[in-house]
Motif scaffolding. Structure first.
Motif, short mmCIF file in Angstrom:
data_model
loop_
_atom_site.label_atom_id
_atom_site.label_comp_id
_atom_site.label_asym_id
_atom_site.label_seq_id
_atom_site.Cartn_x
_atom_site.Cartn_y
_atom_site.Cartn_z
N ILE A 182 -11.64 11.18 -47.24
CA ILE A 182 -10.85 12.02 -46.33
C ILE A 182 -11.76 12.54 -45.22
N ASP A 183 -11.42 12.15 -44.01
CA ASP A 183 -12.23 12.48 -42.83
C ASP A 183 -11.85 13.88 -42.34
N GLN A 184 -12.23 14.90 -43.12
CA GLN A 184 -11.82 16.27 -42.82
C GLN A 184 -12.86 17.26 -43.31
N ASN A 185 -12.79 18.44 -42.76
CA ASN A 185 -13.60 19.57 -43.21
C ASN A 185 -13.06 20.06 -44.56
N PHE A 186 -13.95 20.42 -45.49
CA PHE A 186 -13.48 20.81 -46.82
C PHE A 186 -12.78 22.17 -46.85
N GLY A 187 -12.75 22.86 -45.71
CA GLY A 187 -11.94 24.08 -45.61
C GLY A 187 -10.45 23.78 -45.69
N PHE A 188 -10.08 22.48 -45.57
CA PHE A 188 -8.67 22.07 -45.67
C PHE A 188 -8.44 21.28 -46.96
N LEU A 189 -9.14 21.69 -48.00
CA LEU A 189 -9.11 20.97 -49.29
C LEU A 189 -7.70 20.79 -49.84
N LYS A 190 -6.99 21.89 -50.00
CA LYS A 190 -5.70 21.86 -50.72
C LYS A 190 -4.67 20.96 -50.04
N ASN A 191 -4.50 21.16 -48.73
CA ASN A 191 -3.49 20.37 -48.01
C ASN A 191 -3.80 18.89 -48.03
N ASN A 192 -5.09 18.55 -47.86
CA ASN A 192 -5.45 17.13 -47.85
C ASN A 192 -5.29 16.47 -49.21
N PHE A 224 -12.63 27.45 -48.72
CA PHE A 224 -12.79 26.38 -49.72
C PHE A 224 -12.78 26.94 -51.14
N LEU A 225 -13.55 28.01 -51.38
CA LEU A 225 -13.64 28.57 -52.74
C LEU A 225 -12.27 29.05 -53.23
N GLN A 226 -11.51 29.69 -52.35
CA GLN A 226 -10.18 30.16 -52.75
C GLN A 226 -9.25 28.99 -53.07
N GLN A 227 -9.34 27.93 -52.28
CA GLN A 227 -8.50 26.76 -52.55
C GLN A 227 -8.95 26.01 -53.81
N ALA A 228 -10.26 25.99 -54.04
CA ALA A 228 -10.78 25.32 -55.24
C ALA A 228 -10.20 25.98 -56.50
N ALA A 229 -10.10 27.31 -56.47
CA ALA A 229 -9.53 28.04 -57.62
C ALA A 229 -8.07 27.64 -57.84
N GLU A 230 -7.37 27.29 -56.76
CA GLU A 230 -5.95 26.91 -56.89
C GLU A 230 -5.78 25.48 -57.39
N VAL A 231 -6.65 24.57 -56.93
CA VAL A 231 -6.40 23.15 -57.25
C VAL A 231 -7.07 22.68 -58.54
N LEU A 232 -8.00 23.46 -59.07
CA LEU A 232 -8.65 23.03 -60.33
C LEU A 232 -7.72 23.25 -61.52
#
Length: 301
Positions: A72-82, A217-225
């Motif tokens: 994924i050619d994106q910044n990891f700040g957009f983890l959840k949506n990607n 990123f950290l907040q999204q990581a908590a949601e997607v794990l």
């Protein structure tokens, strides 16, 4: 060395920290030279998946030919949506290696390195508008003072900011040499490299909004794990390590952990590493970048 792009730091502790299941779904949010990703793939079976993020176009030359791999050619700040766009709502493990890759320092025209003259760029993502030159030429003295003081931990940040604002009245900053000559008299003798590295770090963090991106990123990581999934984060300076440590321990960046009516802690993670893991002397001797690395691991509750 696998390649000269970026020797992965603390490779084995990162892999151990992910606790890889052969059929799991894993994310490497800082693909870079692909060193960590290639090792994760070795631990996955035919049904496993690895999703890697990187916003640096140069990283795409390192993509492995593997059906289990998604780039994924994106910044990891957009983890959840990607992840959602690719059909993944939850994953088994996430790895983040927050350092700038050695490759980025070694390509002079990117403007990351104090060793070469180049445009004052420093964008990890070339589509962003803000460059280091724009910061130096347009930010107020007060704002520059804050950036150098907080992000660079520069001792004489106030006088440095004033020097920059005064110098740009005569001519705007365009390249690294113009910055070096404007601030030459403020650089402590015998500590030139360290001082310039701090100034460059401050500019790079501001250009790329690195602290904000890390918190997102950290907040999204908590949601997607998934529950039981592991978050593995390696940082290289206290500005990154502090939010990682706080968020893993408390689920927030400041203040104390929230509690419910019954006094139970409301936080997304259990910390696995009470103290950060650091590189061995042998690894530091082979790879200088490992010297300042701190590795922290947490498990989703």
């Amino acid at each position: 060395m696998a390649n000269n792009y970026h020797v992965p730091v603390m490779l084995q502790p990162c892999i151990d920290g992910l606790n890889i299941k052969p059929d799991g779904v894993y994310v490497d949010v800082t693909f870079g030279g692909g060193g960590h990703s290639k090792e994760i793939l070795k631990h996955l079976g035919p049904k496993g998946k690895l999703i890697a993020f990187d916003q640096d176009p140069d990283a795409q030359a390192n993509i492995p030919q593997d059906d289990r791999f998604i780039f994924i050619d994106q910044n990891f700040g957009f983890l959840k949506n990607n992840l959602r766009l690719k059909g993944f709502r939850q994953v088994d493990g996430i790895l983040a290696d927050l350092g700038v890759s050695s490759h980025q320092f070694d390509v002079p025209q990117r403007g990351f390195s104090i060793r070469h003259n180049a445009d004052l760029d420093m964008r990890m993502d070339q589509h962003r508008d803000l460059t280091a030159a724009e910061i130096l030429n347009t930010y107020t003295e007060d704002k520059l003072h804050k950036i150098f003081g907080i992000y660079g931990e520069v001792k004489n940040a106030k006088s440095l900011a004033r020097a920059i604002v005064t110098s740009r009245l005569e001519q705007p900053f365009t390249d690294i040499d113009s910055l070096k000559s404007a601030i030459a008299s403020y650089i402590p003798k015998g500590k030139e490299n360290k001082y310039l590295a701090q100034v460059f770090q401050a500019l790079r963090i501001e250009v790329n909004a690195e602290i904000q991106v890390l918190e997102d990123f950290l907040q999204q990581a908590a949601e997607v794990l998934k529950p039981g999934g592991h978050l593995v984060v390696m940082s290289y300076h206290s500005l990154e390590d502090r939010p990682v440590k706080n968020f893993m321990a408390k689920g927030k960046f400041q203040g104390e952990v929230e509690k419910d009516f019954f006094g139970n802690q409301q936080k997304p993670f259990n910390v696995i590493t009470r103290k950060a893991i650091i590189a061995t002397d042998e690894e530091i001797a082979q790879n200088n970048r490992a010297r300042s690395a701190k590795l922290r691991i947490a498990e989703k509750i």
